[in-house]
Design an enzyme around this catalytic site. Structure first.
Site, PDB file in Angstrom:
ATOM      1  N   CYS A   1       0.873  -1.179   0.000  1.00  0.00           N
ATOM      2  CA  CYS A   1       0.000   0.000   0.000  1.00  0.00           C
ATOM      3  C   CYS A   1       0.907   1.226   0.000  1.00  0.00           C
ATOM      4  CB  CYS A   1      -0.982  -0.017   1.173  1.00  0.00           C
ATOM      5  SG  CYS A   1      -0.238   0.138   2.815  1.00  0.00           S
ATOM      6  N   ALA A   2       0.408   2.352   0.443  1.00  0.00           N
ATOM      7  CA  ALA A   2       1.198   3.581   0.323  1.00  0.00           C
ATOM      8  C   ALA A   2       2.441   3.555   1.211  1.00  0.00           C
ATOM      9  CB  ALA A   2       0.338   4.795   0.653  1.00  0.00           C
TER      10      ALA A   2
END
EC number: 2.9.1.3
Length: 364
Positions: free
Chosen positions: A97-98
């Site tokens: 994810c980020a």
């Protein structure tokens, strides 16, 4: 199940083209992603925006609750099924994810409940992105030899054939000129930089790399620009110039811009629409340099292009394109390149025909 990664682990992921299941929203993925990533988001763009607004107004607990409410029931099950299928198809892959935060951990826990244990990137896309940037800075410090030459000199092919060559135009999906577009859309700037870093890492890992062989590019390749660290090193690099006979250059350009592009367009769109796309591609390229040609000369060449296209459509011959290509080279492209080369004449260390330059580069 949580994975911790060092800088070397991140580099190994990029070198191995490790499949990455990127669970960020599509808008984040489009702004920048790793080369081997596929986007299977936990939240779509609208859901992410709603959760972000909730976080700002009501805090993290309320935002998390809203996220679980938005991604529930059938929607949640559909996404779990998609992640599960991707994990089974890519057993050596990894979640991302980020920043390696809640989203990848949530997906990881849901997969675990579905019987799949799958690792994640600690630090997420941000950590991989920083690794890519740092790798490019470090690898760009190695010596560079640039391959120069007028349009049609076969520079790209020469670079592609070197074990220490990196095809910048291929990575950018653009050949660098007004006629340089390909049928593949260009990547975002960050994705291009990530792809370049991965290619440099892989090339370096395959050999005891002493120097890079690159094409003599300007800062921009279509809409992508070279990383400043690499561009700065290229301005200091030695240049080997390919000087092939004009007729050989014309043969290459005929193959690359007329025969191959016509084939690619018709293969992608079918005969009728493909022909229209091919015609528009050539006219768009000529139109892009209208100001530099001057209106009168542009109109003359555009008329010759139309005549050549009519001949190609009716007979299949591309010979008619020489009527506008030859003056375009002699009046525009060749003088422009020679002017650019004169400004860095002290960097030129070798000149020769294609095979001679290839042999010279091989001996470095």
């Amino acid at each position: 199940m949580q994975e911790r990664h060092t800088e070397q682990d991140y580099r190994a992921l990029l070198i191995a083209d490790t499949p990455i299941i990127d669970v960020r929203a599509p808008i984040e993925f489009e702004q920048g992603a790793m080369p081997a990533a596929i986007n299977l988001p936990l939240m779509n763009n609208d859901e992410r925006a709603a959760v972000g607004t909730c976080y700002k107004q009501q805090g993290s607990d309320a935002a998390l609750a809203l996220g679980h409410k938005l991604v529930a029931g059938e929607i949640r099950q559909q996404r779990i099924d998609a992640w599960r299928a991707a994990c089974l198809q890519n057993p050596q892959g990894i979640l991302c994810c980020a920043r390696g935060g809640q989203r990848s951990h949530i997906v990881q826990s849901w997969l675990h409940a579905a019987g799949i244990d799958y690792p994640l990137v600690e630090g997420g896309y941000k950590a991989l992105r920083q690794t890519a940037i740092q790798a490019t800075i470090e690898l760009a410090q190695k010596p560079i030899v640039l391959i120069g030459g007028c349009t049609g000199s076969g520079k790209t092919l020469l670079v592609q054939q070197q074990p220490n060559g990196v095809d910048l135009e291929g990575l950018a999906r653009h050949r660098g000129s007004a006629f340089g577009r390909t049928l593949q859309p260009q990547l975002s700037q960050a994705s291009f930089e990530n792809l370049l870093a991965a290619e440099m890492l892989k090339t370096d890992a395959r050999q005891d790399l002493r120097l890079w062989v690159l094409e003599d590019e300007s800062r921009m390749i279509g809409s992508n620009h070279l990383p400043e660290c690499l561009r700065e090193r290229m301005t200091q690099a030695a240049i080997a110039v390919v000087e092939d006979p004009f007729e050989i250059r014309l043969e290459r350009l005929n193959e690359e811009y007329f025969l191959r592009m016509h084939h690619d367009f018709t293969h992608a769109y079918g005969d009728e629409q493909g022909w229209q796309e091919y015609c528009e591609y050539l006219h768009h390229g000529l139109s892009a340099i209208k100001r530099r040609l001057g209106l009168q000369r542009y109109n003359e060449l555009a008329a010759q292009l139309d005549t050549a296209l009519t001949t190609q459509l009716t007979t299949g011959s591309t010979d008619g394109h020489l009527a506008w290509l030859v003056p375009l080279l002699k009046e525009y492209y060749d003088p422009m390149y020679r002017y650019q080369l004169e400004k860095k004449a002290e960097k030129v260390v070798f000149r020769g025909e294609w095979a001679e330059v290839a042999e010279w580069v091989k001996a470095r």
